[in-house]
Design an enzyme around this catalytic site. Structure first.
Site, mmCIF file in Angstrom:
data_model
loop_
_atom_site.group_PDB
_atom_site.id
_atom_site.type_symbol
_atom_site.label_atom_id
_atom_site.label_comp_id
_atom_site.label_asym_id
_atom_site.label_seq_id
_atom_site.Cartn_x
_atom_site.Cartn_y
_atom_site.Cartn_z
ATOM 1 N N GLY A 25 1.032 -1.301 0.021
ATOM 2 C CA GLY A 25 0.301 0.184 0.237
ATOM 3 C C GLY A 25 0.331 1.334 -0.324
ATOM 4 O O GLY A 25 0.904 1.771 1.360
ATOM 5 N N GLU A 81 18.080 -7.067 -3.142
ATOM 6 C CA GLU A 81 17.602 -7.312 -4.203
ATOM 7 C C GLU A 81 16.767 -6.941 -5.972
ATOM 8 O O GLU A 81 16.565 -6.941 -6.515
ATOM 9 C CB GLU A 81 16.131 -8.186 -4.262
ATOM 10 C CG GLU A 81 17.018 -9.750 -2.826
ATOM 11 C CD GLU A 81 18.350 -10.325 -3.467
ATOM 12 O OE1 GLU A 81 17.778 -10.853 -4.631
ATOM 13 O OE2 GLU A 81 19.054 -10.532 -2.774
ATOM 14 N N GLU A 91 11.596 7.523 -15.145
ATOM 15 C CA GLU A 91 11.756 9.072 -15.478
ATOM 16 C C GLU A 91 12.380 10.052 -14.327
ATOM 17 O O GLU A 91 13.479 10.156 -13.964
ATOM 18 C CB GLU A 91 10.942 9.792 -15.703
ATOM 19 C CG GLU A 91 10.489 9.864 -17.153
ATOM 20 C CD GLU A 91 9.455 8.515 -17.611
ATOM 21 O OE1 GLU A 91 8.742 8.059 -16.911
ATOM 22 O OE2 GLU A 91 9.276 8.325 -18.945
#
Lengths: 380, 394, 380, 394
Positions: B127, B245, B378
């Protein structure tokens, strides 16, 4: 040399644009993709009444005697709001196949209800192998009495699920990929031996897989001579895809621009970020270039000289892949998360662009064809 | 420098390969062979099989139930999974909140949550994003108001909560201090999805599947035990998580698998009477993408080797998300070009298109999200420009 | 799996980097490109004394018994300041050709002065046709008494104008493009029948066109078996180009970054413009990727299995073209006007990158070779 | 809409073609055939031949000595020049200051300058950029101080003054008002290069030729008659100039000529025992660039057709510089790939490489300037983003 629209064309474009805006915004595709048919017969009839369907057909066939440019201008507008009626499939592919293949008197009998929007036709030319190359087919037609019987499997027959007539290519002679021996047949989809299975397409349109098992067909025109006709019809299809694609790019550019002016992050409109501004300019550049090559293709599509036609059409179809692919991808990227929800329209433009890029010869096909034309090695 | 594998490592590879062949249930193996889409249930079936073997969390330390492999073993394992085409496990528990709980959670939190992430008993979702806070995540407005008893009441709307409809738990960034700016007032919570006041509404992506949800919190009570670390430090924890990771995010295996699929199909599809794979121009196109993918693969290996030596992630790791997601898109684009008109197909009955082609159109659309989620490309470029290249700010 | 440098390698890299910075900044190339030779024999001798030239050659040949990786690490550093000494031409091409072609005892006689930096050799393998493919040659060698006489035209013999020995490929049997029949010869450039014409290269280096008219040559190794040896040597050349190219990209990235931080326009440093920032990030990404594939190639270059070697080398050479081409082009663009003056160093990097991209197989060659290896269709 | 040519237009084409064959001197024709570089003297020889025929300024109105052609005729003429490979004329007089004098100059200025631009008697160059004012041209600092007698004293340094070493006149932007901001205080002057106080120093470009100069002005007296229009209005005039013949800047002819050259050489060069042009992958690469160039060519035609109807330049014309310069680079890159190791050659003796390949390496380097000069492509994008797309400013 003249790139101005005539007064009639200007009026036509304005009328179609009005229709798209008021009567067929993208929500119509959204609703109709959930239906079995995928379009509305009465809208098609309305287009017929307005003369849009027959615009490029001779008057003796129920048309207006215009040029393909008129058709392309309509398709460009229809592309802008993704109007779901099967103009390209039924009129450009189906209608032109009959116009060029059938004897004139037969064409004159057949075409009027199509151009009035009372019927839908579908062109069944593609099979599993050959990437839609007209000659690379295994469906066979054999003469039986005074008619023909067809056996084979046709794939991705656009609008084939809702067509009252199928125009089917089959070999009356020769082996797959032989230049001659391909013929076109009129097939009743309800005839014994014909199985039409509706399939859903990514772009919300529908198509059919058509299975023919000793199905009756009416030969259109001369036996064995249809390959160049099909090539010509598919070139019209490619030019139509470029026109529709040009409309899509213009729409995507406009909605992306608006999003950049509207969406705020980091306390400012994201359209103030130079990296995004320059990307938007890239979209604009590609849209204009693809428009240019689409214009060249729509003019050349009617050219009686195959080489002139093929050069412009192949160039435009490649440019569509380059520019159109870029515009819908980067248009999506500039929309951020909202752009990958089904709820937002840009995904529908993305999907339709993929169909247009894929159908009627992809980039590899058209690059190679362009490079194989004598014009490519002229002046050496 | 050395890119070869030792005999021990090759033996490990053989062990993994033979176990995978045994362990993957036949119905999943057929889907894997065809690169078909796996359902949530199938993914969890595979999760549990791996968990039972102790191989579900290769990158977890041994004390928390990891297999104790080094970076090379983990790489070999991932290569073998890729070659088999096994289902991809949900990253939210194993790769994201699990490592975060290990690093910042209390001992009680670790005992409570980690075993059930491993076993697959509890499925997690994330969330973070909100409708008004995407790239600018720090502008989130979901609030967690501290109550007299120390618990929190959570109110707000999260979006892009991937597979929330299947999740038992969600980890949430919420504002605990309204008065400070942006990042400073954010805390990190673990929230039970069964708590009253949570509404989940899946929505379709352009891929045509309900991969994402909107999730509303209406005065949802979160016990104080479910705050991670300290109040208002959530942003720091979430940022540290991004370091975990990072190599996974390149998705080299996904792209390699897609390319393999493209080649397999191109070997079957006949154009001009010959397989498409034999067309020199098209073959060169495939080769070029594979070459770019190889460069990325070595970059991942460099990052792994560096991590194995305990070094901080180097400059090379920052490009993995950027280029990895671009190549995921480029490879699926090629696959779509290979399948031609069969790529028009949209959730049709089995058999309409070759099995290997079936899932391609949906992925083709869905994978557009890859360059957007987890910090859009971006945003990645902004970060690299500033932190690695040291370019000046406006 | 291990990407760490050994302590010795780390020391080597540091030493070479120091040398480049202090003793051979780019101004050296600038000065030496105006001279006939283009490099300084005493600098080459210095490199020989330091062991840099023989680093990858067996000790019995006067080398240090290291790996190609050691050589590549040196070349990467030399690339950063465009050191003009002919390491690649003389040591990698010339030296390795003799190492692999000549009988061990002959190699042991020949190599020590080369590796000591006392001599310069040049490999004459390329002709007008065939793009440098080892077998596609028309130069012929015929046995005369106990020696050979060579006739043919060799082009773009790198460092050939200043070489004391030429290693020349010629056919002792077979027709152009036959796999067997190619042999390697040691040719004295001063021998009768040998004409060496100096030519200037874009990158400031020099080369020679070598014309052979019944010129005497000493056969190296077995007659007719040199094509695979040449392929291997050219793969070393390609891997060397990737390493040197990686150094060039790192240098261009650094100087571009510095320029962006330094140059002001519109009242601010241009490095604050987001579009330029993102472009600089693209440079960074390409530099890192090319570095990765160069590492893979430098490791695989020593691999005795030709397929493993060719796969990694071809991949890296393609990546060099893609990344290196991009980095020098966009690096130049980001420098604006100053970047296209001869006065600024970036143009020299641009030029050298073009040589590296062009030599030892271009993008088309290596893409096709990569795609033709069995590994490309493994697991189908 | 119509892209074909009328019989009259085809007749015009035939007339142009046959005249060109007659008029191009044999020594220039051989160079043209080989796409060799032309010297300044050769360019001026060709200028004078065209001038004598009345065809040197196709886009000038008839009253100033233009041939009175319409846009289509001008296009046909430029196509025929392209096909012949004739020398490219210097644009500074014909395409730049000439039209500007027509639009903003006095009748006296028009009579004084235009005939000699046409005849080639007076060669022009441009004095815009300064070391500190490149993309940000409006920050220029060269000053023109008004004297008591109304004349000006010009002091400052200009750079990128292309071929100033051959020029008789230079047009200069200089600051006449130091107190107002940026664009507002700039005036436009015509300056005789023989005036005392001017120093010209050519410098090499990366292409290895002295195409550009530094030009210093040390209290150079400029008579008041040589001010164009009004004082402090120079920026407006210079901007209007950008509108002139924008279509030229696309350089479609240059790129097409380069591609043709690439194909001609590829037809000769043997790879694997066959012409490179027959390699399907390489041929597809050439075709793709030609296809992009065709799209640009039609875009130029659209702009020309629109101009012929008297319309203001449309959106399509703004992309010509951007894409045109990119394609100039892309086509020379392809040419360099075609010539392979012969592309290593740097100003060697004739015959070292095939004549058609000789000038390629120099152009390959020099053409990097195309995306930088005349408003860098980044500046072009800023302008399009603002003026055409209407994106907001930061």
């Amino acid at each position: 040399m003249d790139f101005e629209l005539s007064d009639d064309q200007r009026l036509l474009v304005r009328t179609v644009a009005d229709f798209c805006k008021k009567e067929s915004p993208v929500t119509r595709l959204r609703q109709l993709r959930e239906t079995e048919l995928g379009w509305e017969p009465r809208t098609l009839a309305q287009m017929g009444e307005l003369g849009w369907l027959g615009v490029m057909f001779p008057e003796e066939y129920g048309g207006l005697g215009g040029s393909f440019t008129d058709t392309a201008l309509i398709l460009e507008q229809l592309g802008m709001t993704l109007v779901p009626e099967p103009y390209l499939a039924s009129i450009v592919l189906g209608g032109l196949a009959v116009r060029f293949a059938a004897a004139p008197e037969r064409a004159a009998e057949l075409l009027p209800p199509l151009l009035a929007g009372e019927e839908v036709w579908a062109l069944a030319y593609a099979e599993a192998q050959g990437r839609g190359a007209p000659s690379d087919i295994e469906t066979r037609a054999t003469q039986r009495g005074d008619g023909y019987r067809l056996t084979g499997e046709k794939r991705w027959v656009l609008a084939g699920h809702g067509a009252s007539r199928l125009i089917v290519s089959a070999r009356t002679a020769g082996d797959p990929r032989d230049a001659s021996g391909v013929s076109l047949f009129l097939v009743d989809p309800k005839a014994p031996g014909v199985t039409v299975t509706r399939v859903d397409c990514m772009d919300g349109h529908k198509a059919a897989m058509v299975s023919l098992a000793d199905a009756p067909g009416e030969l259109l025109g001369e036996a064995g001579a249809a390959a160049p006709i099909l090539t010509r019809v598919l070139d019209y299809g490619a030019a139509a895809a470029c026109a529709e694609g040009s409309g899509i790019m213009q729409a995507v550019l406009a909605m992306t621009r608006d999003y950049l002016c509207d969406r705020a992050q980091f306390g400012v409109k994201i359209g103030t970020f130079q990296a995004l501004q320059h990307r938007a300019v890239d979209l604009f550049v590609e849209t204009e270039l693809a428009k240019s090559s689409a214009i060249a293709a729509m003019i050349a599509a009617d050219d009686e000289r195959p080489e002139e036609r093929m050069r412009a059409v192949s160039a435009a179809k490649c440019q569509l892949t380059l520019s159109g692919g870029f515009v819908v991808r980067q248009g999506t990227q500039l929309h951020g998360g909202i752009g990958v929800t089904d709820e937002h329209d840009i995904g529908l433009y993305f999907k339709r662009m993929h169909s247009l890029v894929t159908l009627f010869g992809d980039e590899t096909f058209h690059t190679q064809r362009f490079a194989s034309l004598p014009s490519f090695t002229a002046h050496l | 420098m050395d890119m070869s594998f030792s005999p021990e490592q090759e033996a490990f590879r053989a062990e993994v390969r033979s176990w995978l062949r045994e362990a993957l249930p036949p119905e999943l193996a057929i889907k894997a062979e065809h690169d078909a889409a796996f359902s949530h249930e199938e993914v969890m079936t595979w999760h549990q099989i791996l968990a039972a073997k102790g191989w579900v969390a290769p990158h977890w330390p041994k004390e928390h139930g990891g297999p104790g492999w080094d970076a090379t073993q983990r790489y070999i394992f991932s290569q073998e999974l890729e070659l088999m085409g096994t289902p991809q496990l949900s990253p939210f528990g194993l790769a994201m909140v699990g490592p975060l709980i290990m690093q910042f959670g209390s001992a009680e939190q670790q005992q409570r949550f980690l075993p059930k992430i491993l076993s697959g008993e509890e499925v997690w979702c994330q969330g973070y994003s909100e409708p008004g806070a995407g790239s600018d995540l720090a502008s989130l407005t979901t609030r967690a108001d501290k109550q007299a008893d120390g618990d929190y009441l959570l109110t707000g709307q999260k979006t892009w909560t991937t597979y929330a409809q299947y999740a038992d738990w969600i980890f949430v960034l919420a504002r605990t201090n309204q008065d400070v700016k942006q990042q400073a007032g954010i805390s990190f919570f673990l929230v039970d999805m069964k708590t009253p006041g949570i509404t989940v509404k899946p929505f379709l992506t352009t891929g045509g599947t309900p991969a994402f949800c909107e999730t509303w919190f209406d005065a949802v009570r979160v016990p104080k035990e479910n705050l991670i670390g300290q109040e208002n430090m959530g942003w720091t924890y979430a940022k540290a998580l991004l370091g975990h990771e990072r190599t996974l995010v390149a998705g080299v295996g996904i792209s390699a698998r897609t390319l393999l699929r493209a080649k397999r199909l191109a070997a079957e599809i006949q154009v001009n009477g010959a397989p498409l794979l034999e067309d020199p121009a098209f073959r060169a196109k495939l080769a070029k993408t594979e070459i770019k993918l190889e460069a990325l693969r070595v970059t991942v290996l460099r990052a792994l080797a560096s991590a194995q030596l305990g070094h901080a992630p180097g400059a090379e790791s920052s490009i993995l998300k950027l280029r990895g997601t671009e190549l995921q898109q480029e490879s699926i684009d090629l696959l779509m070009e290979v399948i031609g008109h069969d790529g028009l197909s949209w959730f049709n009955a089995e058999g309409v298109v070759p099995p290997r082609a079936e899932s391609a159109p949906s992925i083709f659309n869905y994978v557009r999200a890859a360059t957007i989620y987890a910090g859009s490309n971006e945003i990645q470029k902004n970060i690299i420009a500033k932190l690695i290249l040291g370019l000046p700010s406006a």
